[in-house]
Design a protein around this motif. Sequence first.
Motif, PDB file in Angstrom:
ATOM      1  N   PHE A  32    -107.974  25.145 -25.169  1.00 46.05           N
ATOM      2  CA  PHE A  32    -107.200  24.841 -25.323  1.00 46.05           C
ATOM      3  C   PHE A  32    -105.883  25.205 -24.327  1.00 46.05           C
ATOM      4  CE2 PHE A  32    -102.818  23.743 -28.324  1.00 46.05           C
ATOM      5  CZ  PHE A  32    -102.673  22.450 -27.878  1.00 46.05           C
ATOM      6  N   LEU A  33    -105.626  24.395 -23.119  1.00 49.50           N
ATOM      7  CA  LEU A  33    -105.455  24.767 -21.875  1.00 49.50           C
ATOM      8  C   LEU A  33    -103.867  24.037 -20.784  1.00 49.50           C
ATOM      9  CD1 LEU A  33    -106.540  26.162 -19.128  1.00 49.50           C
ATOM     10  CD2 LEU A  33    -107.510  24.142 -18.452  1.00 49.50           C
ATOM     11  N   GLY A  34    -103.167  25.016 -21.126  1.00 51.57           N
ATOM     12  CA  GLY A  34    -101.627  24.294 -20.566  1.00 51.57           C
ATOM     13  C   GLY A  34    -100.872  25.078 -20.137  1.00 51.57           C
ATOM     14  N   PRO A  35    -100.295  24.480 -19.091  1.00 48.58           N
ATOM     15  CA  PRO A  35     -99.338  26.077 -18.795  1.00 48.58           C
ATOM     16  C   PRO A  35     -97.927  26.144 -19.376  1.00 48.58           C
ATOM     17  CG  PRO A  35     -98.577  23.914 -18.071  1.00 48.58           C
ATOM     18  CD  PRO A  35     -99.625  23.652 -19.073  1.00 48.58           C
ATOM     19  N   ASN A  36     -98.144  27.565 -19.517  1.00 45.30           N
ATOM     20  CA  ASN A  36     -96.495  28.309 -20.399  1.00 45.30           C
ATOM     21  C   ASN A  36     -95.231  27.405 -20.382  1.00 45.30           C
ATOM     22  OD1 ASN A  36     -97.829  30.755 -20.606  1.00 45.30           O
ATOM     23  ND2 ASN A  36     -96.638  31.170 -18.679  1.00 45.30           N
ATOM     24  N   GLY A  37     -95.617  27.045 -21.819  1.00 42.58           N
ATOM     25  CA  GLY A  37     -94.285  25.583 -22.921  1.00 42.58           C
ATOM     26  C   GLY A  37     -95.252  25.130 -22.498  1.00 42.58           C
ATOM     27  N   ALA A  38     -96.242  23.760 -22.752  1.00 42.89           N
ATOM     28  CA  ALA A  38     -96.596  23.140 -22.614  1.00 42.89           C
ATOM     29  C   ALA A  38     -97.543  22.705 -24.016  1.00 42.89           C
ATOM     30  CB  ALA A  38     -98.871  23.337 -21.819  1.00 42.89           C
ATOM     31  N   GLY A  39     -97.312  22.654 -25.323  1.00 44.36           N
ATOM     32  CA  GLY A  39     -97.044  23.258 -26.722  1.00 44.36           C
ATOM     33  C   GLY A  39     -98.237  23.527 -27.261  1.00 44.36           C
ATOM     34  N   LYS A  40     -99.298  25.501 -26.456  1.00 44.61           N
ATOM     35  CA  LYS A  40    -100.253  25.161 -27.886  1.00 44.61           C
ATOM     36  C   LYS A  40     -99.434  25.360 -28.657  1.00 44.61           C
ATOM     37  CE  LYS A  40    -101.680  27.995 -23.672  1.00 44.61           C
ATOM     38  NZ  LYS A  40     -99.795  27.026 -22.285  1.00 44.61           N
ATOM     39  N   SER A  41     -99.055  27.231 -28.257  1.00 49.92           N
ATOM     40  CA  SER A  41     -98.563  27.997 -29.305  1.00 49.92           C
ATOM     41  C   SER A  41     -97.975  27.066 -30.795  1.00 49.92           C
ATOM     42  CB  SER A  41     -97.178  28.688 -29.036  1.00 49.92           C
ATOM     43  OG  SER A  41     -98.259  29.637 -28.390  1.00 49.92           O
ATOM     44  N   THR A  42     -97.295  25.711 -30.788  1.00 50.56           N
ATOM     45  CA  THR A  42     -96.452  25.164 -31.342  1.00 50.56           C
ATOM     46  C   THR A  42     -98.180  24.433 -31.819  1.00 50.56           C
ATOM     47  OG1 THR A  42     -94.448  24.341 -29.633  1.00 50.56           O
ATOM     48  CG2 THR A  42     -94.943  23.305 -31.783  1.00 50.56           C
ATOM     49  N   ALA A  43     -99.003  23.943 -31.056  1.00 54.35           N
ATOM     50  CA  ALA A  43     -99.577  23.330 -32.132  1.00 54.35           C
ATOM     51  C   ALA A  43    -100.434  24.352 -32.749  1.00 54.35           C
ATOM     52  CB  ALA A  43    -100.599  22.537 -30.893  1.00 54.35           C
ATOM     53  N   MET A  44    -100.755  25.511 -32.754  1.00 53.06           N
ATOM     54  CA  MET A  44    -101.542  26.398 -33.284  1.00 53.06           C
ATOM     55  C   MET A  44    -100.632  26.480 -34.569  1.00 53.06           C
ATOM     56  SD  MET A  44    -102.786  28.762 -30.922  1.00 53.06           S
ATOM     57  CE  MET A  44    -105.303  28.218 -29.771  1.00 53.06           C
ATOM     58  N   ARG A  45     -99.026  27.388 -34.176  1.00 47.93           N
ATOM     59  CA  ARG A  45     -98.717  27.438 -35.810  1.00 47.93           C
ATOM     60  C   ARG A  45     -98.238  26.098 -36.909  1.00 47.93           C
ATOM     61  NH1 ARG A  45     -95.102  31.349 -35.249  1.00 47.93           N
ATOM     62  NH2 ARG A  45     -93.162  29.949 -36.329  1.00 47.93           N
ATOM     63  N   VAL A  46     -98.329  24.902 -36.187  1.00 46.65           N
ATOM     64  CA  VAL A  46     -98.345  23.971 -37.065  1.00 46.65           C
ATOM     65  C   VAL A  46     -99.977  23.525 -38.060  1.00 46.65           C
ATOM     66  CG1 VAL A  46     -99.284  20.911 -37.104  1.00 46.65           C
ATOM     67  CG2 VAL A  46     -97.040  22.543 -35.465  1.00 46.65           C
ATOM     68  N   LEU A  47    -100.770  24.034 -36.809  1.00 47.18           N
ATOM     69  CA  LEU A  47    -102.136  24.431 -37.164  1.00 47.18           C
ATOM     70  C   LEU A  47    -102.718  25.062 -38.669  1.00 47.18           C
ATOM     71  CD1 LEU A  47    -105.188  23.641 -37.679  1.00 47.18           C
ATOM     72  CD2 LEU A  47    -105.675  25.063 -35.920  1.00 47.18           C
ATOM     73  N   VAL A  48    -101.747  26.409 -38.828  1.00 48.66           N
ATOM     74  CA  VAL A  48    -101.849  27.544 -40.041  1.00 48.66           C
ATOM     75  C   VAL A  48    -100.977  27.476 -40.396  1.00 48.66           C
ATOM     76  CG1 VAL A  48    -103.227  28.770 -38.311  1.00 48.66           C
ATOM     77  CG2 VAL A  48    -101.008  29.498 -38.292  1.00 48.66           C
ATOM     78  N   GLY A  49     -99.339  26.424 -40.568  1.00 49.70           N
ATOM     79  CA  GLY A  49     -98.475  26.603 -41.794  1.00 49.70           C
ATOM     80  C   GLY A  49     -97.634  27.127 -41.098  1.00 49.70           C
ATOM     81  N   LEU A  50     -97.272  27.653 -40.253  1.00 49.61           N
ATOM     82  CA  LEU A  50     -96.614  28.396 -39.444  1.00 49.61           C
ATOM     83  C   LEU A  50     -95.223  27.320 -39.387  1.00 49.61           C
ATOM     84  CD1 LEU A  50     -97.476  31.149 -38.236  1.00 49.61           C
ATOM     85  CD2 LEU A  50     -96.537  31.558 -39.936  1.00 49.61           C
ATOM     86  N   CYS A  51     -94.821  26.044 -38.916  1.00 52.70           N
ATOM     87  CA  CYS A  51     -94.153  25.532 -38.919  1.00 52.70           C
ATOM     88  C   CYS A  51     -94.651  24.051 -39.662  1.00 52.70           C
ATOM     89  CB  CYS A  51     -93.386  25.281 -37.510  1.00 52.70           C
ATOM     90  SG  CYS A  51     -94.703  24.561 -36.215  1.00 52.70           S
ATOM     91  N   ARG A 205     -98.692  16.957 -24.608  1.00 50.36           N
ATOM     92  CA  ARG A 205     -99.581  16.141 -25.004  1.00 50.36           C
ATOM     93  C   ARG A 205    -100.712  15.923 -24.166  1.00 50.36           C
ATOM     94  NH1 ARG A 205     -97.032  11.566 -20.811  1.00 50.36           N
ATOM     95  NH2 ARG A 205     -96.050  12.870 -20.213  1.00 50.36           N
ATOM     96  N   VAL A 206    -101.978  15.596 -24.746  1.00 48.83           N
ATOM     97  CA  VAL A 206    -102.818  16.218 -24.416  1.00 48.83           C
ATOM     98  C   VAL A 206    -103.624  15.011 -22.977  1.00 48.83           C
ATOM     99  CG1 VAL A 206    -105.531  15.885 -24.909  1.00 48.83           C
ATOM    100  CG2 VAL A 206    -104.012  16.584 -26.708  1.00 48.83           C
ATOM    101  N   LEU A 207    -103.647  16.151 -22.298  1.00 47.07           N
ATOM    102  CA  LEU A 207    -103.729  14.749 -20.928  1.00 47.07           C
ATOM    103  C   LEU A 207    -105.560  14.515 -20.776  1.00 47.07           C
ATOM    104  CD1 LEU A 207    -101.665  17.391 -18.425  1.00 47.07           C
ATOM    105  CD2 LEU A 207    -101.085  14.833 -20.201  1.00 47.07           C
ATOM    106  N   ALA A 208    -105.930  15.461 -21.091  1.00 42.59           N
ATOM    107  CA  ALA A 208    -107.495  15.559 -20.649  1.00 42.59           C
ATOM    108  C   ALA A 208    -108.383  15.895 -21.744  1.00 42.59           C
ATOM    109  CB  ALA A 208    -108.223  15.611 -19.520  1.00 42.59           C
ATOM    110  N   GLN A 209    -109.427  15.735 -22.244  1.00 40.49           N
ATOM    111  CA  GLN A 209    -109.937  16.497 -22.532  1.00 40.49           C
ATOM    112  C   GLN A 209    -111.885  15.670 -22.687  1.00 40.49           C
ATOM    113  OE1 GLN A 209    -110.152  15.809 -27.188  1.00 40.49           O
ATOM    114  NE2 GLN A 209    -108.372  14.239 -27.099  1.00 40.49           N
ATOM    115  N   GLY A 210    -112.403  16.879 -23.559  1.00 39.91           N
ATOM    116  CA  GLY A 210    -113.562  16.670 -22.906  1.00 39.91           C
ATOM    117  C   GLY A 210    -114.865  17.626 -22.245  1.00 39.91           C
ATOM    118  N   THR A 211    -116.121  18.033 -22.007  1.00 47.09           N
ATOM    119  CA  THR A 211    -117.135  19.237 -21.537  1.00 47.09           C
ATOM    120  C   THR A 211    -116.463  19.886 -20.294  1.00 47.09           C
ATOM    121  OG1 THR A 211    -118.175  17.805 -21.018  1.00 47.09           O
ATOM    122  CG2 THR A 211    -118.679  18.035 -23.427  1.00 47.09           C
ATOM    123  N   VAL A 212    -116.812  20.825 -20.340  1.00 44.72           N
ATOM    124  CA  VAL A 212    -116.390  21.439 -18.501  1.00 44.72           C
ATOM    125  C   VAL A 212    -117.269  20.450 -17.907  1.00 44.72           C
ATOM    126  CG1 VAL A 212    -116.711  23.519 -17.530  1.00 44.72           C
ATOM    127  CG2 VAL A 212    -116.596  23.742 -20.070  1.00 44.72           C
TER     128      VAL A 212
END
Length: 237
Positions: A32-51, A205-212
């Motif tokens: 899950f790749l993105g610069p600091n502040g991109a939303g990665k941690s928020t997404a993970m907190r949503v996933l495990v029910g912390l928000c 926002r998800v900008l791209a996804q796929g295999t390496v």
Amino acid sequence: MIEFSHVSKVYKGVKALDEVSFTVGPGSITGFLGPNGAGKSTAMRVLVGLCRATSGSATVLGRPYAELDRPGFQVGTLLDAAAQHPGRTGREILTLGAMTLGLPRSRVDEVLDLVGLSGKESRRTVGGYSLGMRQRLGIGHALLGRPAVLVLDEPANGLDPQGVQWMRGLLRGLSDAGCSVLLSSHLLHEVERVADRIVMIGRGRVLAQGTVEELSRGRGLERTFLDLTAHADRSAA
């Protein structure tokens, strides 16, 4: 398995996540790749029910995290290695986790060996740990219940090169055994060396996804990442 379906999260009028959708299948590692502040941690907190998501859904093993029967045995999480109690020893922290899950004390020794913390290191208080040692302890805590899913937020932070290599081997071994791993990072070269798939995120926002391999075609993975994140920043301006 992990699934995000059109997840949005709004904080005080600011959209931290914007229609995020992707999946992490069994036996795979998704970076899950993105610069600091991109939303990665928020997404993970949503996933495990912390928000709570403003809209959309995030599920683990087909269910919201809060509805899992025994989440400690199904999902292992490391969201903040610095959150461990500084006055307790590493062994005490793992022992408390094992007691909570109803696991024998022998599991603590297994995990300490797995993450490379010696007996002497395990008896030191966490306040005296380096960040790399805290990361190893946090990964160990996530693995106590032998979960089928791992959610790790920036686990390579603070690890030396040997530690990073160790972590790659550990995660690859777990995924080969069927574990679903979601690994966040802002460092492209770390993600591409261990991940099967990559999800790039910027400004929520998800900008791209796929295999390496898929994302490396044409301009190359690094150029694609830089171009997409730059475009996201311009669009938000």
